[in-house]
Design a protein around this motif. Structure first.
Motif, mmCIF file in Angstrom:
data_model
loop_
_atom_site.group_PDB
_atom_site.id
_atom_site.type_symbol
_atom_site.label_atom_id
_atom_site.label_comp_id
_atom_site.label_asym_id
_atom_site.label_seq_id
_atom_site.Cartn_x
_atom_site.Cartn_y
_atom_site.Cartn_z
ATOM 1 N N ASP A 152 0.837 -1.195 0.000
ATOM 2 C CA ASP A 152 0.000 0.000 0.000
ATOM 3 C C ASP A 152 0.881 1.258 0.000
ATOM 4 O O ASP A 152 1.639 1.480 0.952
ATOM 5 C CB ASP A 152 -0.900 -0.009 1.239
ATOM 6 N N PRO A 153 0.791 2.099 -1.025
ATOM 7 C CA PRO A 153 1.594 3.335 -1.048
ATOM 8 C C PRO A 153 1.338 4.224 0.161
ATOM 9 O O PRO A 153 2.248 4.936 0.615
ATOM 10 C CB PRO A 153 1.160 4.017 -2.351
ATOM 11 N N ALA A 154 0.125 4.208 0.683
ATOM 12 C CA ALA A 154 -0.171 5.040 1.851
ATOM 13 C C ALA A 154 0.592 4.553 3.075
ATOM 14 O O ALA A 154 1.063 5.357 3.893
ATOM 15 C CB ALA A 154 -1.681 5.035 2.128
ATOM 16 N N VAL A 155 0.726 3.238 3.212
ATOM 17 C CA VAL A 155 1.528 2.690 4.313
ATOM 18 C C VAL A 155 2.987 3.097 4.141
ATOM 19 O O VAL A 155 3.650 3.512 5.111
ATOM 20 C CB VAL A 155 1.391 1.156 4.376
ATOM 21 N N PHE A 156 3.497 2.989 2.914
ATOM 22 C CA PHE A 156 4.894 3.366 2.677
ATOM 23 C C PHE A 156 5.122 4.846 2.972
ATOM 24 O O PHE A 156 6.142 5.211 3.572
ATOM 25 C CB PHE A 156 5.295 3.046 1.230
ATOM 26 N N GLU A 172 5.392 5.264 6.625
ATOM 27 C CA GLU A 172 6.699 4.784 7.103
ATOM 28 C C GLU A 172 7.785 5.811 6.814
ATOM 29 O O GLU A 172 8.674 6.035 7.652
ATOM 30 C CB GLU A 172 7.022 3.444 6.449
ATOM 31 N N CYS A 173 7.713 6.435 5.635
ATOM 32 C CA CYS A 173 8.686 7.479 5.317
ATOM 33 C C CYS A 173 8.597 8.615 6.329
ATOM 34 O O CYS A 173 9.609 9.071 6.868
ATOM 35 C CB CYS A 173 8.442 8.014 3.903
ATOM 36 N N GLU A 174 7.377 9.050 6.612
ATOM 37 C CA GLU A 174 7.170 10.192 7.502
ATOM 38 C C GLU A 174 7.559 9.889 8.937
ATOM 39 O O GLU A 174 8.221 10.706 9.592
ATOM 40 C CB GLU A 174 5.703 10.622 7.434
ATOM 41 N N ARG A 175 7.171 8.705 9.435
ATOM 42 C CA ARG A 175 7.272 8.451 10.868
ATOM 43 C C ARG A 175 8.452 7.564 11.252
ATOM 44 O O ARG A 175 8.757 7.431 12.442
ATOM 45 C CB ARG A 175 5.966 7.825 11.366
ATOM 46 N N ILE A 176 9.096 6.974 10.260
ATOM 47 C CA ILE A 176 10.257 6.129 10.549
ATOM 48 C C ILE A 176 11.510 6.718 9.909
ATOM 49 O O ILE A 176 12.404 7.211 10.597
ATOM 50 C CB ILE A 176 10.018 4.675 10.081
ATOM 51 N N ASP A 216 19.586 -3.455 -6.410
ATOM 52 C CA ASP A 216 18.276 -2.827 -6.594
ATOM 53 C C ASP A 216 17.242 -3.938 -6.466
ATOM 54 O O ASP A 216 17.075 -4.761 -7.369
ATOM 55 C CB ASP A 216 18.190 -2.150 -7.958
ATOM 56 N N VAL A 217 16.556 -3.985 -5.328
ATOM 57 C CA VAL A 217 15.722 -5.133 -4.969
ATOM 58 C C VAL A 217 14.247 -4.778 -5.157
ATOM 59 O O VAL A 217 13.758 -3.795 -4.584
ATOM 60 C CB VAL A 217 15.975 -5.560 -3.513
ATOM 61 N N ALA A 218 13.541 -5.581 -5.922
ATOM 62 C CA ALA A 218 12.115 -5.353 -6.181
ATOM 63 C C ALA A 218 11.294 -5.963 -5.054
ATOM 64 O O ALA A 218 10.540 -6.933 -5.243
ATOM 65 C CB ALA A 218 11.718 -5.940 -7.526
ATOM 66 N N ALA A 219 11.467 -5.404 -3.858
ATOM 67 C CA ALA A 219 10.756 -5.912 -2.689
ATOM 68 C C ALA A 219 10.665 -4.816 -1.638
ATOM 69 O O ALA A 219 11.485 -3.890 -1.595
ATOM 70 C CB ALA A 219 11.466 -7.133 -2.109
ATOM 71 N N ASN A 220 9.674 -4.945 -0.770
ATOM 72 C CA ASN A 220 9.477 -4.020 0.329
ATOM 73 C C ASN A 220 10.601 -4.149 1.341
ATOM 74 O O ASN A 220 11.097 -5.249 1.611
ATOM 75 C CB ASN A 220 8.120 -4.315 0.990
ATOM 76 N N TRP A 221 10.974 -3.054 1.947
ATOM 77 C CA TRP A 221 12.097 -3.036 2.884
ATOM 78 C C TRP A 221 11.873 -3.959 4.071
ATOM 79 O O TRP A 221 12.822 -4.563 4.576
ATOM 80 C CB TRP A 221 12.357 -1.601 3.369
ATOM 81 N N LYS A 222 10.616 -4.114 4.515
ATOM 82 C CA LYS A 222 10.347 -4.959 5.683
ATOM 83 C C LYS A 222 10.600 -6.432 5.375
ATOM 84 O O LYS A 222 11.013 -7.198 6.258
ATOM 85 C CB LYS A 222 8.916 -4.747 6.166
ATOM 86 N N LEU A 223 10.348 -6.864 4.146
ATOM 87 C CA LEU A 223 10.657 -8.244 3.778
ATOM 88 C C LEU A 223 12.151 -8.514 3.904
ATOM 89 O O LEU A 223 12.569 -9.607 4.299
ATOM 90 C CB LEU A 223 10.196 -8.532 2.349
ATOM 91 N N LYS A 247 5.257 2.638 15.615
ATOM 92 C CA LYS A 247 5.726 3.871 14.979
ATOM 93 C C LYS A 247 4.650 4.495 14.111
ATOM 94 O O LYS A 247 4.511 5.727 14.065
ATOM 95 C CB LYS A 247 6.982 3.585 14.131
ATOM 96 N N LEU A 248 3.872 3.677 13.424
ATOM 97 C CA LEU A 248 2.845 4.202 12.535
ATOM 98 C C LEU A 248 1.592 4.642 13.298
ATOM 99 O O LEU A 248 0.793 5.427 12.773
ATOM 100 C CB LEU A 248 2.460 3.163 11.485
ATOM 101 N N ALA A 249 1.439 4.143 14.518
ATOM 102 C CA ALA A 249 0.253 4.522 15.312
ATOM 103 C C ALA A 249 0.323 5.976 15.770
ATOM 104 O O ALA A 249 -0.689 6.563 16.054
ATOM 105 C CB ALA A 249 0.127 3.603 16.515
#
Length: 373
Positions: A22-26, A29-33, A191-198, A371-373
């Protein structure tokens, strides 16, 4: 097929699939992490002299790193204070005297002060300091530049260094590797085609090691049992009995780093420093990963192999030690890229499960959620 049944006691839930796509989740994460915490941006040796610079992505922001004429590392938003153009569009380079915006020629010194602009002398009310490049907080540790975009950054000791203490028991146990004074013998960018949390989750566990890391489990036999070595304070994985060094073929490395305690001369230690650093400690070198999350489904990972300066300066062949962890990286990132597409599957909407050897990953998930809460 129903996916609503509660997991068995051995299985605990992961984050939902949307957390990885979800781009909104990302953005959150950018803003709060990434834009709030300490973010490891570059090796200090990437800025060898005044005017040398690197640009790095920190969350949603481009950050300009440089060194002042006094030799101090500085960091700024890579944004002209006039109309917002990028100051430096290259990833790295060198400026002889100043940084100049190529749009309207606003010019800044290496401390970020506005020193020239067309007709600036006819605008005596312009405060050249106030209209200088916007600085961000900088710390130097382990030979790396760490930045925080927060107005009031968190305690470096209570966050970054706390992660190392929690893993190794004390900062003294990393001091013996003298990471700041090692030299970069090789750098590989993935250059990894995956989410950072994975990628973080993968690094934290070894349940997959016997399946995809044959070279690593040959050198570190206990990893074949799926042991999550990072879960135990100051636990180091022992080299195999016939292994001489942390190399792809088990051959000898380059001698133990001076000052390293004797009980660490045949062990491997891994440390996760949230949100985007992995540190791997072995007797003769250090492998240091930095992640740059670029999108929900893309992460750039920069990996440095650090050796004693005389190893690098003498031109000794580091291929055998580089190749071992390069294979590990490639195997891990391929696994993450195989996982990423399923994160948007309706079958994975509620997420997956963690087996007991992975239960500690739930602590990471709780950290992200908090962190996102």
């Amino acid at each position: 097929m129903s996916t609503d049944a509660p997991p068995a006691a051995s299985l605990i839930p992961t984050l939902p699939g949307s957390a990885y796509v979800d781009p909104a989740v990302f953005d959150a994460e950018c803003e709060r992490i990434f834009e709030e915490l300490w973010f490891c941006a570059a090796r200090e040796s990437d800025l060898p002299k005044p005017g040398a610079f690197r640009t790095v992505q920190v969350g949603r922001e481009s950050i300009l790193l440089t060194r002042s004429r006094r030799g101090e590392v500085r960091a700024f938003y890579n944004v002209c204070r006039h109309r917002g153009a990028r100051i430096c569009t290259e990833e790295s380079g060198e400026r002889a005297r100043s940084f100049q915006c190529s749009y309207h020629a606003w010019t800044y010194d290496f401390d970020g002060k506005l020193i020239a602009a067309p007709n600036l002398t006819k605008m005596p009310d312009v405060d050249r300091d106030e209209r200088g490049l916007h600085a961000v907080h900088v710390r130097s540790w382990l030979g790396y530049v760490w930045v925080s975009l927060a107005e009031s950054p968190p305690s470096f000791e209570g966050t970054v260094q706390r992660e190392v203490v929690d893993r190794l028991g004390t900062l003294d146990n990393i001091a013996g590797y003298d990471v700041a004074n090692l030299a970069v013998g090789r750098r590989i960018v993935y250059d990894v085609a995956a989410n950072w949390k994975l990628i973080v989750e993968n690094f934290m566990e070894c349940y997959h090691c016997a399946t995809i890391h044959p070279e690593l489990t040959e050198v570190l036999p206990e990893f074949a049992d799926g042991l999550a070595a990072q879960y135990f304070v100051d636990h180091g994985a022992e080299f195999g009995a016939d292994v001489s060094g942390f190399t792809v073929d088990g051959s000898a490395g380059f001698g133990v780093i001076p000052g390293l305690a004797e009980d660490r001369d045949r062990k491997y230690y891994a440390i996760t420093v949230k949100p985007q650093v992995f540190v791997n400690l072995v007797p003769d070198h250090v492998i240091f990963h930095r992640m740059y999350p670029m999108a929900a489904d893309r992460t750039v990972v920069e990996c440095d192999w650090l050796y004693l300066p005389d190893v690098v300066d003498s031109g000794r062949d580091v291929t055998a030690s580089v190749e071992l962890f390069h294979r590990v990286n490639s195997q891990d990132f391929e696994a993450c890229e195989r996982t990423q597409p399923a994160m948007s599957s309706k079958l994975y909407a509620a997420g997956g499960v963690l087996v007991p050897a992975e239960h500690h990953i739930a602590d990471f998930h709780d950290w992200v959620t908090t962190k996102l809460a």
